[in-house]
Design a protein around this motif. Structure first.
Motif, short mmCIF file in Angstrom:
data_model
loop_
_atom_site.label_atom_id
_atom_site.label_comp_id
_atom_site.label_asym_id
_atom_site.label_seq_id
_atom_site.Cartn_x
_atom_site.Cartn_y
_atom_site.Cartn_z
N GLY A 176 98.25 -14.73 42.71
CA GLY A 176 98.19 -15.69 41.60
C GLY A 176 98.80 -15.11 40.33
O GLY A 176 99.59 -15.76 39.65
N ASN A 177 98.48 -13.86 40.03
CA ASN A 177 99.07 -13.19 38.86
C ASN A 177 100.58 -13.08 39.03
O ASN A 177 101.35 -13.26 38.07
CB ASN A 177 98.54 -11.76 38.69
CG ASN A 177 97.03 -11.67 38.53
OD1 ASN A 177 96.39 -10.82 39.13
ND2 ASN A 177 96.44 -12.53 37.72
N GLY B 292 100.24 -10.93 28.67
CA GLY B 292 99.52 -9.75 29.13
C GLY B 292 98.56 -10.08 30.25
O GLY B 292 98.30 -11.24 30.53
N MET B 293 98.07 -9.04 30.89
CA MET B 293 97.05 -9.19 31.93
C MET B 293 95.98 -8.13 31.72
O MET B 293 96.25 -7.05 31.19
CB MET B 293 97.63 -8.97 33.32
CG MET B 293 98.74 -9.94 33.67
SD MET B 293 99.03 -9.96 35.42
CE MET B 293 100.62 -10.82 35.42
N ALA C 203 95.96 -5.61 28.84
CA ALA C 203 94.90 -6.06 27.93
C ALA C 203 93.61 -5.30 28.20
O ALA C 203 92.62 -5.86 28.70
CB ALA C 203 94.71 -7.57 28.08
N HIS D 122 96.94 -9.78 41.93
CA HIS D 122 96.96 -10.63 43.12
C HIS D 122 98.13 -11.61 43.07
O HIS D 122 98.85 -11.69 42.07
CB HIS D 122 95.61 -11.32 43.31
CG HIS D 122 95.16 -12.16 42.16
ND1 HIS D 122 95.82 -13.32 41.76
CD2 HIS D 122 94.12 -12.02 41.30
CE1 HIS D 122 95.20 -13.84 40.73
NE2 HIS D 122 94.17 -13.07 40.41
N PRO E 31 104.16 -17.07 28.41
CA PRO E 31 104.13 -17.48 29.81
C PRO E 31 102.82 -17.07 30.50
O PRO E 31 102.53 -15.88 30.63
CB PRO E 31 105.33 -16.75 30.44
CG PRO E 31 105.59 -15.59 29.54
CD PRO E 31 105.04 -15.91 28.18
N ILE F 116 97.42 -20.91 41.68
CA ILE F 116 97.43 -20.56 43.10
C ILE F 116 95.96 -20.45 43.52
O ILE F 116 95.14 -19.91 42.78
CB ILE F 116 98.17 -19.20 43.31
CG1 ILE F 116 99.64 -19.32 42.85
CG2 ILE F 116 98.07 -18.73 44.75
CD1 ILE F 116 100.48 -20.34 43.60
N PHE G 209 101.92 -6.63 27.87
CA PHE G 209 100.96 -5.55 27.64
C PHE G 209 99.82 -5.57 28.65
O PHE G 209 99.62 -6.52 29.40
CB PHE G 209 100.45 -5.59 26.21
CG PHE G 209 99.60 -6.79 25.89
CD1 PHE G 209 100.17 -8.02 25.64
CD2 PHE G 209 98.23 -6.67 25.85
CE1 PHE G 209 99.38 -9.12 25.37
CE2 PHE G 209 97.43 -7.76 25.56
CZ PHE G 209 98.01 -8.99 25.32
P1 TYM Z 1 94.38 -12.42 33.57
O1 TYM Z 1 94.45 -10.94 33.65
O2 TYM Z 1 93.13 -13.10 34.02
O3 TYM Z 1 95.55 -13.08 34.39
C1 TYM Z 1 96.88 -12.67 34.19
C2 TYM Z 1 97.84 -13.84 34.36
O4 TYM Z 1 97.77 -14.39 35.69
C3 TYM Z 1 97.57 -15.79 35.61
N1 TYM Z 1 96.75 -16.18 36.78
C4 TYM Z 1 97.09 -17.12 37.66
N2 TYM Z 1 98.18 -17.92 37.76
C5 TYM Z 1 98.24 -18.77 38.81
N3 TYM Z 1 97.26 -18.85 39.76
C6 TYM Z 1 96.16 -18.07 39.70
N4 TYM Z 1 95.22 -18.14 40.64
C7 TYM Z 1 96.04 -17.15 38.61
N5 TYM Z 1 95.11 -16.24 38.25
C8 TYM Z 1 95.55 -15.66 37.13
C9 TYM Z 1 96.83 -16.01 34.30
O5 TYM Z 1 96.97 -17.33 33.85
C10 TYM Z 1 97.52 -15.01 33.41
O6 TYM Z 1 98.74 -15.54 32.91
N6 TYM Z 1 93.46 -13.73 28.88
C11 TYM Z 1 94.54 -13.25 29.74
C12 TYM Z 1 95.11 -11.92 29.29
C13 TYM Z 1 95.62 -11.95 27.90
C14 TYM Z 1 96.77 -12.64 27.43
C15 TYM Z 1 96.87 -12.34 26.04
C16 TYM Z 1 97.70 -13.47 28.03
C17 TYM Z 1 95.10 -11.28 26.85
N7 TYM Z 1 95.83 -11.52 25.72
C18 TYM Z 1 97.88 -12.86 25.26
C19 TYM Z 1 98.72 -14.00 27.21
C20 TYM Z 1 98.79 -13.70 25.85
C21 TYM Z 1 93.95 -13.07 31.12
O7 TYM Z 1 92.77 -13.04 31.32
O8 TYM Z 1 94.79 -12.89 32.11
#
Ligand code: TYM
Length: 332
Positions: A18-19, A7-8, A41, A16, A145, A186, A39
């Motif tokens: 990175g996401n 989720g995000m 979040a 962005h 993932p 990223i 989902f």
């Molecule tokens: P969030 O919303 O901060 O980020 C979403 C996803 O993007 C990845 N990500 C990156 N990957 C590579 N380079 C970057 N610069 C970069 N910035 C963000 C994050 O690692 C993530 O996979 N806690 C989670 C949300 C969440 C979640 C979950 C994820 C809530 N419950 C259960 C997995 C399973 C979060 O803050 O994602």
């Protein structure tokens, strides 16, 4: 099929790069081989202050970007966390088996709390990783993932699953993180020592999926590099340039070596120009599609509702087992 969940947070009006590269690209590929749950979040998003109307809108916008990027809501279960009550319910139970010390070691909490000032940070921000553990365990996910920044939260999830299982009997699948090494982090284009982040200090360092293509190209042309002029992959000595090479390699499906070989003789400008074209070619159609989807918010809401029902079936069954295991009296 193995279960997958991720989720995000819908905490900005656009995702962005990175996401996209760190998470969405693997989601899209893995939904083919896994029973996938993705989902929004929103329970996590409110651990820092959100404007209610903006949160609602950003939840739809993030949904549109998932779908535009290739998440298929008829194949994968794509839902809003707050529409599935089991997330909050399981989080409570997991709170009670998590140690204060254990939760205090979470680096994302420490970083975010430091930004807000220790006393301003909410208790919700502190228990954020425990809510996340619940998200994963509810669906008995085998794989999660995510980008590198989430690794510690997945480790906590594994610890809590094992602890619950040994205290109350086998209940949860212990999940594995699925982190693609090359794209796990990223970096910000202006500040390549920091990860690209929704809360970056300068907008020029972040490629937003919904940016106008001309803006995206300009940000890449202005990305911070270094002065030695040699195209070489060396993240320690040349973080800015190496980040651009990584992004180029991922988006064109090539290896880092083949990208370096192609641009080795030329200047950074040539590489940046090719990269800008590749990024615009990749993100342009996604942006277009997301904006089209957002023209019909009622249809998005309808899709989310159907998917929430599907998620509810799985999640409420897990909570029922958990409530029984911990000794709650069933309702007669
Ligand atoms: P969030 O919303 O901060 O980020 C979403 C996803 O993007 C990845 N990500 C990156 N990957 C590579 N380079 C970057 N610069 C970069 N910035 C963000 C994050 O690692 C993530 O996979 N806690 C989670 C949300 C969440 C979640 C979950 C994820 C809530 N419950 C259960 C997995 C399973 C979060 O803050 O994602």
């Amino acid at each position: 099929r193995p279960r997958l969940l991720s989720g995000m947070q819908p905490s900005a009006d656009s995702l962005h790069l990175g996401n996209y590269v760190g998470a969405l690209l693997s989601w899209k590929a893995l939904q083919e081989t896994h029973d996938a749950f993705f989902f929004l979040a929103d329970l996590h998003a409110i651990t820092v202050p959100q404007d209610p109307a903006v949160l609602r809108e950003n939840t739809r916008r993030t949904t549109a970007q998932y779908i535009a990027a290739g998440i298929d809501p008829s194949r994968s279960t794509l839902f809003v966390q707050s529409q599935v009550p089991a997330h909050a319910e399981l989080a409570w139970v997991l709170n009670t088996i998590t140690g204060m010390g254990e939760a205090s070691r979470m680096t994302q909490f420490k970083d975010k709390a430091a930004k807000q000032g220790q006393d301003a940070a909410s208790v919700g921000l502190f228990t954020y990783p425990i809510l996340q553990a619940g998200d994963i365990l509810l669906y008995q996910a085998n794989q999660v993932p995510v980008g590198e920044d989430q690794r510690q939260h997945i480790e906590l999830t594994r610890d809590l699953a094992n602890r619950f299982n040994s205290r109350f009997g086998q209940t949860f699948t212990v999940p594995e993180p699925y982190i693609v090494k090359d794209t796990a982090k990223i970096y910000d284009l202006q500040n390549p020592e920091s990860k690209m982040s929704k809360s970056a200090s300068s907008a020029a360092g972040v490629i937003w999926l919904l940016d106008d293509p001309a803006v995206t190209a300009k940000k890449i042309m202005r990305a911070v590099t270094d002065n030695d002029g040699e195209v070489r992959y060396d993240p320690a000595a040349k973080p800015g340039l190496s980040n651009l090479i990584t992004i180029f390699a991922v988006l064109t499906g090539r290896t880092v070596d083949s990208v370096v070989d192609e641009f080795a003789g030329g200047g950074y400008g040539t590489l940046k120009k090719a990269l800008a074209e590749a990024v615009v070619a990749e993100l342009g159609p996604i942006r277009q599609r997301a904006l089209e989807l957002l023209d019909d918010p009622a249809e998005l809401d309808r899709l989310l509702g159907i998917n929430a029902d599907r998620a509810n079936e799985v999640a409420s069954a897990t909570v029922a087992t958990v409530y029984d295991r911990v000794g709650f009296l069933p309702r007669a």
